[in-house]
Design an enzyme around this catalytic site. Structure first.
Site, PDB file in Angstrom:
ATOM      1  CG  HIS C  78      45.425  32.825  38.523  1.00 46.80           C
ATOM      2  ND1 HIS C  78      46.068  33.127  37.336  1.00 46.80           N
ATOM      3  CD2 HIS C  78      44.159  33.275  38.379  1.00 46.80           C
ATOM      4  CE1 HIS C  78      45.213  33.730  36.520  1.00 46.80           C
ATOM      5  NE2 HIS C  78      44.052  33.835  37.126  1.00 46.80           N
ATOM      6  CG  ASP C 107      66.512  58.853  34.751  1.00 46.76           C
ATOM      7  OD1 ASP C 107      65.653  58.262  35.445  1.00 46.76           O
ATOM      8  OD2 ASP C 107      67.426  58.259  34.152  1.00 46.76           O
ATOM      9  CD1 TRP C 143      41.529  37.739  44.418  1.00 43.97           C
ATOM     10  CD2 TRP C 143      42.849  39.506  44.778  1.00 43.97           C
ATOM     11  NE1 TRP C 143      40.829  38.867  44.065  1.00 43.97           N
ATOM     12  CE2 TRP C 143      41.616  39.973  44.274  1.00 43.97           C
ATOM     13  CE3 TRP C 143      43.854  40.447  45.071  1.00 43.97           C
ATOM     14  CZ2 TRP C 143      41.345  41.330  44.062  1.00 43.97           C
ATOM     15  CZ3 TRP C 143      43.574  41.796  44.853  1.00 43.97           C
ATOM     16  CH2 TRP C 143      42.330  42.218  44.353  1.00 43.97           C
ATOM     17  CB  SER C 171      58.150  47.624  45.652  1.00 42.07           C
ATOM     18  OG  SER C 171      58.055  47.782  44.274  1.00 42.07           O
ATOM     19  CB  SER C 172      53.344  49.831  45.231  1.00 40.53           C
ATOM     20  OG  SER C 172      53.186  48.644  44.575  1.00 40.53           O
ATOM     21  CG  HIS C 255      36.498  49.622  44.220  1.00 42.16           C
ATOM     22  ND1 HIS C 255      35.909  48.726  43.362  1.00 42.16           N
ATOM     23  CD2 HIS C 255      36.503  50.810  43.590  1.00 42.16           C
ATOM     24  CE1 HIS C 255      35.553  49.360  42.266  1.00 42.16           C
ATOM     25  NE2 HIS C 255      35.898  50.629  42.385  1.00 42.16           N
ATOM     26  CD  GLU C 257      45.814  46.745  43.276  1.00 43.04           C
ATOM     27  OE1 GLU C 257      46.332  47.687  43.901  1.00 43.04           O
ATOM     28  OE2 GLU C 257      46.412  46.087  42.415  1.00 43.04           O
ATOM     29  CE1 TYR C 259      36.981  51.640  38.155  1.00 42.33           C
ATOM     30  CE2 TYR C 259      36.844  51.310  40.519  1.00 42.33           C
ATOM     31  CZ  TYR C 259      36.255  51.291  39.273  1.00 42.33           C
ATOM     32  OH  TYR C 259      34.963  50.910  39.148  1.00 42.33           O
ATOM     33  CB  SER C 270      43.775  58.315  25.851  1.00 41.48           C
ATOM     34  OG  SER C 270      42.700  57.872  26.625  1.00 41.48           O
ATOM     35  CG  HIS C 304      31.202  47.500  44.786  1.00 38.68           C
ATOM     36  ND1 HIS C 304      31.469  48.627  44.065  1.00 38.68           N
ATOM     37  CD2 HIS C 304      32.287  46.723  44.651  1.00 38.68           C
ATOM     38  CE1 HIS C 304      32.668  48.524  43.521  1.00 38.68           C
ATOM     39  NE2 HIS C 304      33.180  47.371  43.861  1.00 38.68           N
ATOM     40  CG  HIS C 305      34.410  44.158  46.180  1.00 40.63           C
ATOM     41  ND1 HIS C 305      34.723  43.448  45.055  1.00 40.63           N
ATOM     42  CD2 HIS C 305      34.763  45.436  45.927  1.00 40.63           C
ATOM     43  CE1 HIS C 305      35.271  44.255  44.161  1.00 40.63           C
ATOM     44  NE2 HIS C 305      35.294  45.480  44.666  1.00 40.63           N
ATOM     45  CB  THR C 330      33.534  54.273  33.122  1.00 45.09           C
ATOM     46  OG1 THR C 330      33.838  54.346  34.519  1.00 45.09           O
ATOM     47  CG2 THR C 330      34.446  53.281  32.467  1.00 45.09           C
ATOM     48  CE  LYS C 333      39.274  58.176  30.480  1.00 46.27           C
ATOM     49  NZ  LYS C 333      40.346  58.692  31.302  1.00 46.27           N
ATOM     50  NE  ARG C 452      35.611  34.497  42.968  1.00 46.36           N
ATOM     51  CZ  ARG C 452      36.081  35.691  43.325  1.00 46.36           C
ATOM     52  NH1 ARG C 452      35.253  36.635  43.757  1.00 46.36           N
ATOM     53  NH2 ARG C 452      37.359  35.967  43.223  1.00 46.36           N
TER      54      ARG C 452
HETATM   55  C1  HEA Z   1      45.230  40.715  35.894  1.00 47.12           C
HETATM   56  C2  HEA Z   1      44.801  39.715  36.417  1.00 47.12           C
HETATM   57  C3  HEA Z   1      44.457  38.386  35.831  1.00 47.12           C
HETATM   58  C4  HEA Z   1      44.800  37.800  34.621  1.00 47.12           C
HETATM   59  C5  HEA Z   1      45.643  38.366  33.514  1.00 47.12           C
HETATM   60  C6  HEA Z   1      44.182  36.507  34.623  1.00 47.12           C
HETATM   61  C7  HEA Z   1      44.306  35.584  33.574  1.00 47.12           C
HETATM   62  C8  HEA Z   1      43.634  34.368  33.512  1.00 47.12           C
HETATM   63  N1  HEA Z   1      42.800  33.838  34.485  1.00 47.12           N
HETATM   64 FE1  HEA Z   1      42.430  34.657  36.314  1.00 47.12          FE
HETATM   65  N2  HEA Z   1      42.050  35.501  38.122  1.00 47.12           N
HETATM   66  C9  HEA Z   1      42.452  36.726  38.560  1.00 47.12           C
HETATM   67  C10 HEA Z   1      43.169  37.658  37.829  1.00 47.12           C
HETATM   68  C11 HEA Z   1      43.666  37.433  36.555  1.00 47.12           C
HETATM   69  N3  HEA Z   1      43.502  36.311  35.799  1.00 47.12           N
HETATM   70  C12 HEA Z   1      42.022  36.952  39.901  1.00 47.12           C
HETATM   71  C13 HEA Z   1      42.273  38.207  40.739  1.00 47.12           C
HETATM   72  C14 HEA Z   1      41.315  35.806  40.281  1.00 47.12           C
HETATM   73  C15 HEA Z   1      40.617  35.534  41.620  1.00 47.12           C
HETATM   74  C16 HEA Z   1      41.474  34.690  42.490  1.00 47.12           C
HETATM   75  C17 HEA Z   1      40.733  34.284  43.696  1.00 47.12           C
HETATM   76  O1  HEA Z   1      39.596  33.793  43.585  1.00 47.12           O
HETATM   77  O2  HEA Z   1      41.275  34.476  44.783  1.00 47.12           O
HETATM   78  C18 HEA Z   1      41.338  34.911  39.124  1.00 47.12           C
HETATM   79  C19 HEA Z   1      40.726  33.663  39.107  1.00 47.12           C
HETATM   80  C20 HEA Z   1      40.617  32.860  37.960  1.00 47.12           C
HETATM   81  C21 HEA Z   1      39.769  31.726  37.854  1.00 47.12           C
HETATM   82  C22 HEA Z   1      38.782  31.243  38.907  1.00 47.12           C
HETATM   83  C23 HEA Z   1      39.444  30.305  39.837  1.00 47.12           C
HETATM   84  C24 HEA Z   1      38.543  29.882  40.913  1.00 47.12           C
HETATM   85  O3  HEA Z   1      37.586  30.589  41.238  1.00 47.12           O
HETATM   86  O4  HEA Z   1      38.816  28.814  41.463  1.00 47.12           O
HETATM   87  C25 HEA Z   1      39.968  31.187  36.599  1.00 47.12           C
HETATM   88  C26 HEA Z   1      39.270  30.012  36.069  1.00 47.12           C
HETATM   89  O5  HEA Z   1      39.106  29.861  34.939  1.00 47.12           O
HETATM   90  C27 HEA Z   1      40.948  32.023  35.945  1.00 47.12           C
HETATM   91  C28 HEA Z   1      41.429  31.821  34.660  1.00 47.12           C
HETATM   92  C29 HEA Z   1      42.325  32.668  34.011  1.00 47.12           C
HETATM   93  C30 HEA Z   1      42.874  32.396  32.691  1.00 47.12           C
HETATM   94  C31 HEA Z   1      42.592  31.188  31.857  1.00 47.12           C
HETATM   95  C32 HEA Z   1      43.710  33.458  32.403  1.00 47.12           C
HETATM   96  C33 HEA Z   1      44.524  33.639  31.157  1.00 47.12           C
HETATM   97  O6  HEA Z   1      44.277  34.887  30.614  1.00 47.12           O
HETATM   98  C34 HEA Z   1      45.989  33.440  31.412  1.00 47.12           C
HETATM   99  C35 HEA Z   1      46.756  33.274  30.114  1.00 47.12           C
HETATM  100  C36 HEA Z   1      48.246  33.266  30.273  1.00 47.12           C
HETATM  101  C37 HEA Z   1      49.041  32.186  30.173  1.00 47.12           C
HETATM  102  C38 HEA Z   1      48.489  30.816  30.014  1.00 47.12           C
HETATM  103  C39 HEA Z   1      50.526  32.276  30.330  1.00 47.12           C
HETATM  104  C40 HEA Z   1      51.309  32.323  29.062  1.00 47.12           C
HETATM  105  C41 HEA Z   1      51.530  31.042  28.361  1.00 47.12           C
HETATM  106  C42 HEA Z   1      52.477  30.124  28.648  1.00 47.12           C
HETATM  107  C43 HEA Z   1      53.395  30.217  29.823  1.00 47.12           C
HETATM  108  C44 HEA Z   1      52.616  28.965  27.788  1.00 47.12           C
HETATM  109  C45 HEA Z   1      52.237  27.694  28.422  1.00 47.12           C
HETATM  110  C46 HEA Z   1      50.772  27.566  28.262  1.00 47.12           C
HETATM  111  C47 HEA Z   1      50.072  26.430  28.370  1.00 47.12           C
HETATM  112  C48 HEA Z   1      50.567  25.215  29.078  1.00 47.12           C
HETATM  113  C49 HEA Z   1      48.711  26.376  27.768  1.00 47.12           C
HETATM  114  N4  HEA Z   1      41.332  33.023  36.792  1.00 47.12           N
HETATM  115  C1  HEA Z   2      40.369  46.495  36.135  1.00 44.34           C
HETATM  116  C2  HEA Z   2      39.641  46.075  37.048  1.00 44.34           C
HETATM  117  C3  HEA Z   2      38.167  46.366  37.275  1.00 44.34           C
HETATM  118  C4  HEA Z   2      37.362  47.367  36.775  1.00 44.34           C
HETATM  119  C5  HEA Z   2      37.721  48.498  35.850  1.00 44.34           C
HETATM  120  C6  HEA Z   2      36.066  47.145  37.346  1.00 44.34           C
HETATM  121  C7  HEA Z   2      34.977  47.967  37.089  1.00 44.34           C
HETATM  122  C8  HEA Z   2      33.751  47.858  37.735  1.00 44.34           C
HETATM  123  N1  HEA Z   2      33.386  46.881  38.638  1.00 44.34           N
HETATM  124 FE1  HEA Z   2      34.523  45.277  39.192  1.00 44.34          FE
HETATM  125  N2  HEA Z   2      35.741  43.863  39.959  1.00 44.34           N
HETATM  126  C9  HEA Z   2      37.057  43.658  39.659  1.00 44.34           C
HETATM  127  C10 HEA Z   2      37.823  44.416  38.794  1.00 44.34           C
HETATM  128  C11 HEA Z   2      37.349  45.540  38.127  1.00 44.34           C
HETATM  129  N3  HEA Z   2      36.078  46.035  38.143  1.00 44.34           N
HETATM  130  C12 HEA Z   2      37.582  42.515  40.363  1.00 44.34           C
HETATM  131  C13 HEA Z   2      39.008  41.979  40.302  1.00 44.34           C
HETATM  132  C14 HEA Z   2      36.530  42.011  41.124  1.00 44.34           C
HETATM  133  C15 HEA Z   2      36.488  40.763  42.004  1.00 44.34           C
HETATM  134  C16 HEA Z   2      37.310  40.782  43.208  1.00 44.34           C
HETATM  135  C17 HEA Z   2      37.192  39.466  43.900  1.00 44.34           C
HETATM  136  O1  HEA Z   2      36.182  39.249  44.604  1.00 44.34           O
HETATM  137  O2  HEA Z   2      38.096  38.612  43.727  1.00 44.34           O
HETATM  138  C18 HEA Z   2      35.388  42.891  40.854  1.00 44.34           C
HETATM  139  C19 HEA Z   2      34.148  42.730  41.455  1.00 44.34           C
HETATM  140  C20 HEA Z   2      33.117  43.655  41.342  1.00 44.34           C
HETATM  141  C21 HEA Z   2      31.951  43.639  42.178  1.00 44.34           C
HETATM  142  C22 HEA Z   2      31.665  42.664  43.323  1.00 44.34           C
HETATM  143  C23 HEA Z   2      30.975  41.467  42.827  1.00 44.34           C
HETATM  144  C24 HEA Z   2      30.780  40.449  43.865  1.00 44.34           C
HETATM  145  O3  HEA Z   2      31.780  39.910  44.368  1.00 44.34           O
HETATM  146  O4  HEA Z   2      29.635  40.166  44.180  1.00 44.34           O
HETATM  147  C25 HEA Z   2      31.158  44.700  41.771  1.00 44.34           C
HETATM  148  C26 HEA Z   2      29.857  45.065  42.378  1.00 44.34           C
HETATM  149  O5  HEA Z   2      29.408  46.115  42.300  1.00 44.34           O
HETATM  150  C27 HEA Z   2      31.868  45.359  40.690  1.00 44.34           C
HETATM  151  C28 HEA Z   2      31.409  46.480  40.009  1.00 44.34           C
HETATM  152  C29 HEA Z   2      32.142  47.174  39.059  1.00 44.34           C
HETATM  153  C30 HEA Z   2      31.649  48.387  38.396  1.00 44.34           C
HETATM  154  C31 HEA Z   2      30.287  49.021  38.559  1.00 44.34           C
HETATM  155  C32 HEA Z   2      32.670  48.798  37.577  1.00 44.34           C
HETATM  156  C33 HEA Z   2      32.645  50.040  36.704  1.00 44.34           C
HETATM  157  O6  HEA Z   2      33.831  50.772  36.859  1.00 44.34           O
HETATM  158  C34 HEA Z   2      32.422  49.726  35.259  1.00 44.34           C
HETATM  159  C35 HEA Z   2      32.069  50.968  34.498  1.00 44.34           C
HETATM  160  C36 HEA Z   2      32.028  50.770  33.014  1.00 44.34           C
HETATM  161  C37 HEA Z   2      30.898  50.669  32.252  1.00 44.34           C
HETATM  162  C38 HEA Z   2      29.546  50.665  32.857  1.00 44.34           C
HETATM  163  C39 HEA Z   2      30.987  50.478  30.775  1.00 44.34           C
HETATM  164  C40 HEA Z   2      31.158  51.723  29.959  1.00 44.34           C
HETATM  165  C41 HEA Z   2      30.102  52.722  30.170  1.00 44.34           C
HETATM  166  C42 HEA Z   2      29.224  53.142  29.223  1.00 44.34           C
HETATM  167  C43 HEA Z   2      29.269  52.657  27.830  1.00 44.34           C
HETATM  168  C44 HEA Z   2      28.280  54.198  29.646  1.00 44.34           C
HETATM  169  C45 HEA Z   2      26.838  53.865  29.634  1.00 44.34           C
HETATM  170  C46 HEA Z   2      26.533  52.750  30.531  1.00 44.34           C
HETATM  171  C47 HEA Z   2      25.502  52.692  31.386  1.00 44.34           C
HETATM  172  C48 HEA Z   2      24.712  53.836  31.827  1.00 44.34           C
HETATM  173  C49 HEA Z   2      25.127  51.335  31.915  1.00 44.34           C
HETATM  174  N4  HEA Z   2      33.052  44.697  40.452  1.00 44.34           N
HETATM  175 CU    CU Z   3      35.189  47.046  43.339  1.00 42.05          CU
END
Ligand code: HEA
Ligand code: HEA
Ligand code: CU
Ligand code: CUA
Lengths: 386, 300, 532
Positions: C78, C107, C143, C171-172, C255, C257, C259, C270, C304-305, C330, C333, C452
């Site tokens: 997933h 193009d 993942w 590809s990317s 990380h 990734e 962003y 925007s 920070h992860h 951020t 923005k 989790r």
């Molecule tokens: C962009 C990234 C993205 C997106 C879009 C989503 C979308 C969703 N994610 Fe996920 N998720 C991740 C990125 C993302 N996730 C990542 C990176 C992890 C961590 C993995 C890891 O731990 O290694 C994670 C892990 C994660 C967990 C934790 C699993 C665990 O720790 O064991 C859960 C649990 O609730 C969850 C739920 C969902 C749900 C309910 C949606 C929903 O938004 C999805 C909705 C979409 C659909 C359902 C498809 C469309 C509908 C159909 C095809 C019709 C048929 C539908 C039915 C039968 C109801 N996700």
């Molecule tokens: C689109 C993807 C996305 C984005 C944009 C972010 C944005 C941020 N993330 Fe997140 N992050 C993930 C995707 C993302 N993250 C994923 C996938 C994981 C889990 C990976 C895994 O383990 O599977 C993760 C995990 C993760 C962790 C690790 C947690 C852990 O495993 O223990 C941390 C820790 O610092 C973190 C921090 C942040 C911070 C500080 C931002 C900042 O960029 C956010 C900044 C934005 C704001 C703060 C809001 C707007 C700001 C204001 C309104 C200004 C005023 C605000 C203040 C002064 C407070 N993220």
């Molecule tokens: Cu990060």
């Protein structure tokens, strides 16, 4: 008409947002099952306060930002005849909303830094406990300069399979109960030396605000001074394979005198085990102990019927080492096979247990080798460094 | 900034069969290798993986050959504007940047291990008393004795920088100059100069590869320095190995340019193919200097 | 040779091939954009179905539907599919469609390579998905595939997983090189960098991030491959390596990734907010600088992860401060978007609804991100559902909502037909409610201590998990409505004008709807419309 309806929708939305923020705030202050625990150490309370402080700051910023948005969504809409203004930049404003967040961040960073310093300040410990993660259980060793008195035991999930598979009612502490909890005295500085035997695990007890990864080949420290007696439950917090969800941690914090009695008992047990290794065992004794050990230790992988889950976990019935030369059989149980889930059980089981489980495996599920192993033989193999 | 007149004639190619065959080719190649590796690990004796790999490799190789031929032909047909050529220039530069990042991952691993891990395992430094797990280990770099010698038997000796590696450094640095001279040959319209110095560059590249092959042989047979002799061998072979693979590719590219030069391609205005290969060559050279310093001199 | 010249002649006057081959052989940025978008939607459904398996298993305590081994495979696949298969290709698809139209280019710069970048993906993902049927099962190590669970202890299919990652990387990288070169080299004459629409800016920076970090990902999976098959010691302490080395290299990629998955979303929002506020984007320059700052900071915060792996205190403090800093650009923005809305003349068509929901819900996700950045607190949050809630807030109502907003916003331009507005609004509200019901309660269970990546949980987490699962089913099913709306719009509907939206500015709105197969064969002369 349509516009008016939309306006209502937006009002509902904003009401929803605000109320959810508001209620979650209330909820977080009160209910322990929706908020972080305050815990029972000074550090854990500091962490809790830090968490609540950050949460409050975020809620406040949220109210301001979303508030402005919602006001403008309600007032500045085309359907109300709003005319777009012309402004599109303002350096002063940009500087303002760069500086203000920086100030807020500094205010957050100060308590965070001091709490972190306190956490890293290990100091002199009263008791050192090695915590070793295995797939999927914990081993605790009370480090002692005298190896004869070293207390060492395995702590594994106690919840029966029937509860997990919904064949029996789930009782209290479902999945959070172990056979041998870690026992520590209160008001003493306990140092945990955390490591792992196979993959990465993480030792996490929320009530102590202790979470540290257990990394094979490395030892990391953490410590706690527990202030209240009680039973504290945690879980492994790093994905470690199939049964990651089934390796809980239970810590029993007790007054000093109770701890002393417990420790003395454990040390006595250790001595007894040491003696039993020397005696001659009968087949029946070996089989009985063997079955117990198997069910406790080996069953998760090789399954109740010994068939395993091939290819990941091989079958022990009618094939392979179980029906081959006995030395090889002892060897794999004692030393494991590196690079597979089959661990070196020599580190966890005493020679009597190993002798018993090997004997058991060779004479059950239709395996009928008829031979048996004495603990002394296993001990010999250990001594000779095999 | 693009100027008015060049933009007018930006060449957008017709539909093409090349990419899909290249995709299929690259897929079959890696799928084949994957099967080969897994078959080997499981001890299965089968030639399925090899077969898929060869098919894929041929398909990919053939398609790329057709692809580059087509680009060259289009260029000769004067279908490319200056702007189009700039796209290739930019493309090549960013490609080299991505290669730099690939190498940084391995250099990063080397630095991290050297500066931190060795001490930590030895029980020093900030990451806790890990030494208690490895009572017999004393930290040292190069790591001749690994923490767990039964699984990772360490090397008896490591490569001295002042023998073959020094020779290789001289070879490669020289080749960077010779390729530049060949480039001047193009600019001056002196074809003989081009052919001669380009041939020399290729020869230097080939000799480099032979020396390195010999060095590896020496390491495996006499020094006990292998991929699995612990982290020293690991980083040594991975870094020099990937570099060697890049030298091979670079030499191949130069050889293609040699073929083209002999056919009379390239002139002062139009020699980007050559320049791309030359840039690549310089890049490989710079990586080598990094290797020489950090793997051989400071590491040995 | 002459054949080549002939081909060239009919280039600009001829349309696409007929039938399926049009899609296989195409070099047209619009076709390729369409391919990317459909592919990513397919992957979104696939990854979504896996999320449904996860949520169904977690509906109640106990093991009901799947076994723990399979649960781990679902979680892993997933995450991988959503990140690499759904969100990233969707943004590449948008870039393909829009970048050339926004900068007045004929193009993409390297059209054949463009097709190559796309067609590698179906092969890569087929290979990865096929591992579900292999002996020993699919990748089951998350993942983030931490060693040694993903090396010494991995199922045999890990080899194919590694090669699939290599293919995605190739590809990317090629795709991003194409975007960068197109933007730097093919802008309409006279268009300055600081005149480009923000979507183009954010993609320029994203592409740069991609070229910088995808090779590092390739490096780390190569190290795994060597450890698994060739006895190297990168991640084994016994040979002098370190499992934590894996995490450093992985997160140096990982990380940036995240962003990569949000910057293009910023670009989309925007574009949309000014259109429906009928007012120019506030603070264009500061938006560009903020994007660049975020990209820069993203390289220096990776640990920070890894706060709980036992990093020395100086390291923890540094990574905490650096991470907190990201809130500043951020925030800039977010404030600029709010200022754009302020005193505008807003209307709330579907794209605008998604964009506004993006701003609010992304910010909530950002707040929890900031809380995670505070090291002592992260010791309690790390690897719990609080993290899951954080990243789904930034990814689902963040990245995914922005992609949907973009689809609604530009569909009329792509197809020439208006989508069904009232269905669109229904889709929005179902999604908005679904997403919050799914992910908001996950904050609570996380704080209360639910780790989790577990297939079964203690009884005190039962209520909120059930709510979360119901939300997930609602959200999931609503996406079928989206599919329906898109198909309906492609097949017909009210004809769209060139400008489509009253307040829209930008070169793409100066060409007819649907956009002709070849646009800007000669550069646009009037650049006044270029940026919003
Ligand atoms: C962009 C990234 C993205 C997106 C879009 C989503 C979308 C969703 N994610 Fe996920 N998720 C991740 C990125 C993302 N996730 C990542 C990176 C992890 C961590 C993995 C890891 O731990 O290694 C994670 C892990 C994660 C967990 C934790 C699993 C665990 O720790 O064991 C859960 C649990 O609730 C969850 C739920 C969902 C749900 C309910 C949606 C929903 O938004 C999805 C909705 C979409 C659909 C359902 C498809 C469309 C509908 C159909 C095809 C019709 C048929 C539908 C039915 C039968 C109801 N996700
Ligand atoms: C689109 C993807 C996305 C984005 C944009 C972010 C944005 C941020 N993330 Fe997140 N992050 C993930 C995707 C993302 N993250 C994923 C996938 C994981 C889990 C990976 C895994 O383990 O599977 C993760 C995990 C993760 C962790 C690790 C947690 C852990 O495993 O223990 C941390 C820790 O610092 C973190 C921090 C942040 C911070 C500080 C931002 C900042 O960029 C956010 C900044 C934005 C704001 C703060 C809001 C707007 C700001 C204001 C309104 C200004 C005023 C605000 C203040 C002064 C407070 N993220
Ligand atoms: Cu990060
Ligand atoms: Cu042990 Cu998770």
């Amino acid at each position: 008409m349509y516009r008016a309806k939309q306006c209502k929708w937006l009002m509902t939305l904003s009401a929803l947002l605000f109320s959810s923020l508001f209620f979650s705030n209330l909820a977080l202050a009160g209910w322990s099952d929706v908020n972080m625990t305050q815990g029972v150490t000074e550090i854990s309370r500091e962490v809790y306060d830090l968490h609540m402080f950050m949460f409050a700051v975020c809620v406040l910023i949220g109210i301001v930002v979303f508030g402005v948005m919602i006001v403008s969504m309600l007032l500045h809409r085309k359907s109300l005849g709003a005319q777009p203004a012309n402004f599109h930049e303002h350096t002063g404003l940009e500087i303002f909303w760069t500086i203000v967040p920086i100030v807020i961040l500094v205010v957050l960073a100060i308590p965070a830094t001091s709490t972190l310093r306190a956490m890293y300040d290990a100091g002199d410990s009263d008791i050192d406990i090695e915590v070793r993660g295995f797939q999927w259980k914990w081993q605790y060793t009370y480090l002692n300069d005298n190896p004869g008195e070293e207390v060492k035991f395995i702590s594994a999930l106690k919840t029966p399979q029937e509860e997990i598979h919904n064949q029996a009612n789930k009782r209290e502490h479902y999945l959070l109960d172990v056979d041998n909890p870690l026992v520590i005295p209160i008001n003493k500085r306990i140092r945990f030396l955390i490591t792992s035997n196979d993959v990465i695990h993480a030792f996490w007890v929320p009530a102590f605000a202790v979470k540290k990864d257990a990394i094979p080949g490395f030892v990391h420290e953490s410590w706690a001074v527990v202030e209240e007696p009680g039973i504290y439950r945690g879980q492994c917090a790093e994905l470690c394979g199939k049964d990651h969800g089934f390796m809980p941690i239970v810590v029993r914090a007790v007054p000093q005198d109770e701890y002393d009695t417990w420790l003395a008992e454990k040390q006595e047990e250790a001595r007894q085990v040491y003696e039993t290794v020397g005696k001659q065992w009968t087949m029946a004794e070996l089989m009985e102990t063997g079955e117990q050990v198997y069910n406790q230790t080996c069953l998760t992988c090789h399954q109740a019927n010994g068939q395993g889950i091939p290819p990941a976990f091989p079958s022990l019935v009618g094939q392979g080492l179980t029906v081959g030369p006995i030395e090889n059989h002892i060897d794999i149980v004692l030393n494991g096979k590196s690079g597979t889930a089959m661990q070196a059980f020599g580190a966890q089981l005493n020679p009597a247990q190993i002798a018993a489980v090997v004997t058991y495996e060779r004479n059950t599920w239709g395996n009928a080798m008829g031979d048996m192993v004495q603990p002394s033989k296993v001990n010999e193999m250990i001594q000779s460094g095999q | 900034m693009p100027s008015e007149d060049t933009y007018e004639s930006y060449y957008v190619p017709h539909n093409s069969m090349l990419p899909i065959f290249a995709s299929l080719g690259i897929f079959l190649t890696v799928y084949g290798v994957g099967n080969m590796l897994n078959e080997a690990k499981a001890g299965i004796d089968s030639s399925f993986g090899m077969l898929v790999f060869l098919t894929g490799g041929l398909l990919l190789g053939g398609t790329l050959f057709a692809w580059f031929s087509k680009v060259i032909a289009e260029n000769h047909a004067k279908m490319y504007s200056d702007q189009m050529n700039r796209s290739y220039v930019w493309g090549m530069s960013w490609f080299i940047f991505s290669e730099v990042m690939f190498f940084s991952a391995f250099f990063g691993a080397l630095f991290y291990v050297r500066m931190f891990v060795v001490d930590w395992i030895g029980g020093e430094g900030d990451r806790g008393p890990s030494g208690m797990l490895w009572p017999d280990y004393t930290p040292a770099w190069p790591m001749l004795e690994t923490p767990d010698p039964s699984r990772f038997p360490g090397p008896h000796e490591v490569m001295s920088p002042w023998g073959l590696p020094l020779i290789n450094t001289v070879l490669l640095v020289t080749s960077s100059f010779t390729v530049t001279i060949a480039h001047h040959g193009i600019k001056e319209g002196n074809r003989q100069k081009l052919n001669l110095w380009l041939a020399l560059t290729i020869a230097l590249g080939v000799v480099f590869l032979f020396v390195q092959a010999y060095e590896y042989y020496h390491a495996y047979t006499e020094l006990g320095l292998t991929l699995s002799s612990g982290i020293y061998g690991t980083t040594f072979f991975m870094l020099t190995g990937f570099h060697g693979a890049h030298v091979t590719l670079g030499t191949f590219m130069l050889a293609v340019m040699m073929g083209r030069a002999l056919k009379g391609h390239f002139d002062a205005e139009d020699c980007f193919g050559f320049e791309a290969a030359a840039w690549y060559w310089h890049f490989v050279d710079v990586v080598w200097l990094g290797l020489f310093i950090f793997v051989y001199v400071l590491g040995g | 040779m002459s054949a080549v010249i002939e081909e060239h002649h009919d280039d600009h006057h001829h349309g696409p091939d007929k039938g399926i081959l049009r899609w296989v052989f195409t070099t047209n940025h619009k076709d390729i954009g369409t391919l990317y978008l459909w592919f990513s939607f397919l992957m979104f459904l696939t990854g979504g179905c896996m999320a449904m398996v996860i949520r169904a298993e977690l509906f109640q305590p106990g093991l009901q539907i799947v076994q723990p081994e399979f649960f781990n495979q679902m979680t892993t696949m997933h995450g991988l599919i959503m990140v690499f298969g759904a969100v990233m290709p969707a943004f590449v698809g948008l870039a393909n469609w829009l970048v050339p139209m926004m900068i007045g280019a004929p193009d993409m710069a390297l059209p054949r390579m463009n097709n190559y970048s796309f067609w590698i993906l179906p092969f890569a993902f087929s290979m990865m998905l096929s591992s579900l049927f292999m002996e020993g099962g699919a990748p089951n190590f998350g993942w983030t595939f931490y060693a040694p669970l993903s090396t010494e202890y991995a199922p045999p299919s890990v080899t194919f997983f590694i090669f699939a990652v290599h293919l995605m990387g190739i590809s990317s990288i090629m795709g991003s090189i194409n975007v960068v070169v197109t933007i730097l080299n093919l802008r309409a004459p006279g268009m300055r960098l600081m005149q480009m629409p923000l979507f183009v800016w954010t993609w320029l920076i994203t592409a740069y991030l991609l070229i910088a970090v995808m090779p590092v990902l390739a490096g780390v999976v190569t190290m795994m491959l060597m450890d698994i098959h060739f006895g190297t010691a990168f991640f084994s302490a016994g040979g002098g390596g370190d499992p934590v080395l894996f995490q450093h290299v992985f997160w140096f990629f990982g990380h940036p990734e995240v962003y990569i998955m949000i910057l293009p979303a910023f670009g989309v929002v925007s574009a949309i907010i000014p259109t429906f506020a009928r007012k120019r984007l506030f603070g264009y320059d500061s938006m560009v600088y903020a994007t660049a700052s975020i990209a820069f900071l993203s390289f220096i915060v990776w640990a920070h992860h890894m706060f709980t792996v036992g990093i020395p205190i100086a390291g923890e403090l540094y990574f905490m401060y650096a991470t907190m800093l990201i809130a500043v650009p951020t925030g800039v923005k977010v404030f600029n978007w709010v200022a754009t809305m302020w005193r505008g003349s807003m209307s709330f068509e579907t794209p605008m609804l998604f964009a506004i929901a993006f701003v609010i819900l992304f910010t909530i996700g950002g707040f929890s991100g900031l809380m995670l950045a505070i090291v002592p607190a992260d010791f309690q949050y790390h690897d719990t559902y609080f993290v899951v809630a954080h990243f789904h807030y930034v990814l689902v109502p963040g990245s995914v909502f922005s992609i949907m907003a973009a689809a609604y916003y530009w569909l009329p331009k792509w197809t020439g037909n208006m989508y069904d507005e009232s269905l669109g609004k229904t889709h929005f509200w179902l999604s908005f409610i679904g997403v919050n019901v799914t992910f908001f309660p996950q904050h609570f269970v996380g704080l209360a201590g639910m780790p989790r990546r577990i297939p079964d949980y203690a009884l005190q987490f039962a209520d909120y998990n059930m709510i979360s699962s119901m939300g997930a089913f609602l959200f999931g099913f609503s996406q079928l409505l989206f599919l329906f709306i898109v198909i309906k719009c492609i097949r017909g509907g009210k004809k769209a004008t060139s400008q489509v939206w009253e307040g829209a500015h930008g070169l793409e709105w100066t060409i007819p709807s649907p956009a002709p197969y070849h646009t800007f064969s000669t550069p646009p002369e009037d650049l006044r419309e270029a940026h919003g």
